[in-house]
Design a protein around this motif. Structure first.
Motif, short mmCIF file in Angstrom:
data_model
loop_
_atom_site.label_atom_id
_atom_site.label_comp_id
_atom_site.label_asym_id
_atom_site.label_seq_id
_atom_site.Cartn_x
_atom_site.Cartn_y
_atom_site.Cartn_z
N ILE A 33 0.84 -1.20 0.00
CA ILE A 33 0.00 0.00 0.00
C ILE A 33 0.87 1.25 0.00
CG2 ILE A 33 -1.64 1.37 1.37
CD1 ILE A 33 -2.73 -1.37 2.42
N LEU A 34 1.85 1.30 0.91
CA LEU A 34 2.71 2.47 1.01
C LEU A 34 3.53 2.66 -0.27
CD1 LEU A 34 3.98 2.18 4.70
CD2 LEU A 34 2.39 3.88 3.79
N SER A 35 4.05 1.58 -0.83
CA SER A 35 4.83 1.67 -2.07
C SER A 35 4.00 2.27 -3.19
CB SER A 35 5.34 0.28 -2.48
OG SER A 35 6.27 -0.21 -1.54
N TYR A 36 2.75 1.82 -3.30
CA TYR A 36 1.88 2.33 -4.35
C TYR A 36 1.56 3.81 -4.13
CZ TYR A 36 -1.98 2.88 -7.59
OH TYR A 36 -2.79 3.35 -8.61
N LEU A 37 1.23 4.17 -2.90
CA LEU A 37 0.86 5.56 -2.61
C LEU A 37 2.05 6.50 -2.78
CD1 LEU A 37 -1.49 5.05 0.50
CD2 LEU A 37 -2.13 5.39 -1.91
N VAL A 38 3.25 6.00 -2.50
CA VAL A 38 4.46 6.80 -2.74
C VAL A 38 4.67 6.97 -4.24
CG1 VAL A 38 6.99 6.79 -2.58
CG2 VAL A 38 5.61 6.26 -0.56
N GLU A 39 4.53 5.88 -5.00
CA GLU A 39 4.70 5.91 -6.45
C GLU A 39 3.76 6.92 -7.10
OE1 GLU A 39 3.67 3.03 -10.24
OE2 GLU A 39 4.09 2.09 -8.31
N LYS A 40 2.55 7.05 -6.56
CA LYS A 40 1.55 7.94 -7.14
C LYS A 40 1.55 9.33 -6.47
CE LYS A 40 0.18 4.80 -9.97
NZ LYS A 40 0.56 4.91 -11.40
N ASN A 41 2.57 9.59 -5.65
CA ASN A 41 2.73 10.91 -4.99
C ASN A 41 1.57 11.27 -4.07
OD1 ASN A 41 5.22 11.50 -6.35
ND2 ASN A 41 4.04 12.00 -8.18
N ILE A 42 0.89 10.28 -3.56
CA ILE A 42 -0.16 10.51 -2.57
C ILE A 42 0.46 10.59 -1.18
CG2 ILE A 42 -2.24 9.48 -1.52
CD1 ILE A 42 -2.76 8.25 -4.35
N ILE A 43 1.53 9.83 -0.98
CA ILE A 43 2.33 9.89 0.24
C ILE A 43 3.77 10.24 -0.16
CG2 ILE A 43 3.41 8.43 2.02
CD1 ILE A 43 0.74 7.07 2.41
N SER A 44 4.41 11.09 0.64
CA SER A 44 5.80 11.49 0.38
C SER A 44 6.74 10.77 1.34
CB SER A 44 5.95 13.00 0.57
OG SER A 44 5.10 13.71 -0.31
N VAL A 45 7.95 10.52 0.88
CA VAL A 45 8.98 9.91 1.71
C VAL A 45 9.82 11.00 2.36
CG1 VAL A 45 11.06 8.47 1.71
CG2 VAL A 45 9.09 7.81 0.32
N VAL A 46 10.04 10.87 3.65
CA VAL A 46 10.91 11.78 4.41
C VAL A 46 12.10 10.96 4.89
CG1 VAL A 46 11.11 13.30 6.41
CG2 VAL A 46 8.96 13.18 5.14
N LEU A 47 13.32 11.38 4.54
CA LEU A 47 14.51 10.64 4.95
C LEU A 47 15.05 11.24 6.25
CD1 LEU A 47 16.35 10.18 1.54
CD2 LEU A 47 14.82 8.59 2.72
N GLU A 48 15.24 10.38 7.23
CA GLU A 48 15.73 10.83 8.54
C GLU A 48 17.10 10.21 8.81
OE1 GLU A 48 14.17 9.65 12.77
OE2 GLU A 48 12.92 11.29 12.03
N GLN A 49 18.08 11.04 9.13
CA GLN A 49 19.45 10.58 9.36
C GLN A 49 19.51 9.60 10.53
OE1 GLN A 49 22.63 11.72 7.69
NE2 GLN A 49 23.08 9.76 8.68
N THR A 50 20.25 8.52 10.35
CA THR A 50 20.49 7.58 11.44
C THR A 50 21.95 7.73 11.89
OG1 THR A 50 21.23 5.78 10.00
CG2 THR A 50 18.85 5.98 10.38
N LYS A 51 22.36 6.91 12.83
CA LYS A 51 23.74 6.96 13.31
C LYS A 51 24.73 6.47 12.26
CE LYS A 51 22.49 6.45 18.20
NZ LYS A 51 22.59 5.61 19.41
N GLY A 52 24.25 5.65 11.35
CA GLY A 52 25.13 5.14 10.29
C GLY A 52 25.37 6.20 9.23
N HIS A 53 26.61 6.36 8.81
CA HIS A 53 26.96 7.36 7.82
C HIS A 53 26.29 7.05 6.48
CE1 HIS A 53 29.21 10.42 5.74
NE2 HIS A 53 29.65 9.51 4.85
N GLY A 54 25.51 8.01 5.98
CA GLY A 54 24.84 7.84 4.70
C GLY A 54 23.64 6.92 4.75
N VAL A 55 23.22 6.54 5.97
CA VAL A 55 22.08 5.64 6.14
C VAL A 55 20.90 6.46 6.67
CG1 VAL A 55 21.16 3.59 7.26
CG2 VAL A 55 23.57 3.66 6.58
#
Length: 295
Positions: A258-280
């Protein structure tokens, strides 16, 4: 047949835990409603030693199935399509015992199909639809045409159920006869797919294109249950937060699709949050501005 079953249901009617008893007889020879039995006897109870008890009988060459179902299990079936025949049993069944008009109220509830329950059912079938549709596309791209064909049929079935729910009805076992009357666009997709003279791969290719348009047009309203949950806070949701939400449990197995489809159709947006791992980064999810501006 009812005369033979009367002693059985009268015994249960005398039990104070019995809320109602319905008798459902086979109307047509090949009707799937009664699970190939001549008669279904549905007994709804408050408490029982098992949540769902089934017993089969044969009387003078005719068959009957006795179902004793706890009320809370029955309501779960109704709300989540856990056992589809149960809804038709209630709608079509003849009440032979009705304590305090329990059966009458239940039949009325099914006719009304409250909006909150409708939104949940749409979300459940939408989840199954996008998962099956995504699998069909992947199988088609891998050249597995027979398996893709099967997944397209599954997708059409879920799309049909979704169309029926959108119109305010509970989907029946014979869902295509319902769809033919209330949603010609969806019925035409099904008809074209099964009657096409194209090769299997071409038929699947055309159906993937056609279904993409139809599903996309229904996506926001079909996913309303999930989108309403996500609107309850302004910050982004982690997958774990959504998956553990109590109102999502009925469709959590299809949540990734469900989330993958809604992201693909721009109904839901992805927000990237920094973790302790470099570049992760951890992926989190928010309702997109496009949807927010439509509200």
């Amino acid at each position: 047949m009812e005369n033979f079953l009367r002693p059985i249901y009268q015994e249960h009617a005398s039990n104070p835990d019995t809320l109602g008893i319905l008798l459902i007889e086979k109307i047509q020879h090949d009707s799937p409603v009664t699970d190939e039995f001549d008669v279904i006897l549905l007994i709804i109870v408050n408490e029982y030693e098992q949540t769902w008890y089934v017993k089969h009988y044969e009387i003078e060459g005719k068959t009957a199935a006795l179902h004793i179902v706890r009320n809370d299990i029955l309501m779960k079936w109704i709300d989540t399509s856990g056992y589809r025949s149960a809804v038709e049993w209630i709608i079509l069944g003849k009440p032979v015992f009705d304590r305090n008009e329990y059966i009458a109220h239940l039949k009325e509830q099914l006719r009304d199909f409250p909006k909150d329950k409708r939104d949940l059912r749409k979300m459940i079938d939408f989840g199954k639809l996008v998962k099956s549709y995504s699998e069909a596309k992947s199988l088609y791209e891998a050249g597995e045409f027979n398996d893709a064909h099967s997944k397209i049929l599954d997708s059409l079935h879920y799309l049909a159920r979704l169309a029926v729910i959108e119109k305010g009805y509970y989907p029946e076992v014979t869902v295509w006869s319902q769809v033919k009357k209330i949603d010609f666009e969806v019925y035409k997709l099904y008809e074209v797919f099964i009657e096409s003279n194209e090769t299997v791969d071409k038929r699947i290719e055309l159906m993937i294109i056609g279904m993409d348009f139809v599903i996309h047009n229904r996506a926001i309203i079909s996913a309303k249950h999930l989108l309403d949950i996500m609107k309850t806070k302004d910050s982004a949701w982690s997958y774990a937060d959504i998956k553990s939400h109590e109102k999502v449990q009925s469709y959590r197995l299809d949540l990734s699709a469900i989330l993958s489809y809604l992201v693909e159709k721009n109904i839901i947006s992805v927000v990237l949050e920094q973790t302790k791992g470099h570049g992760v980064y951890q992926r989190k999810y928010m309702i997109s501005d496009v949807v927010t501006h439509k509200d």
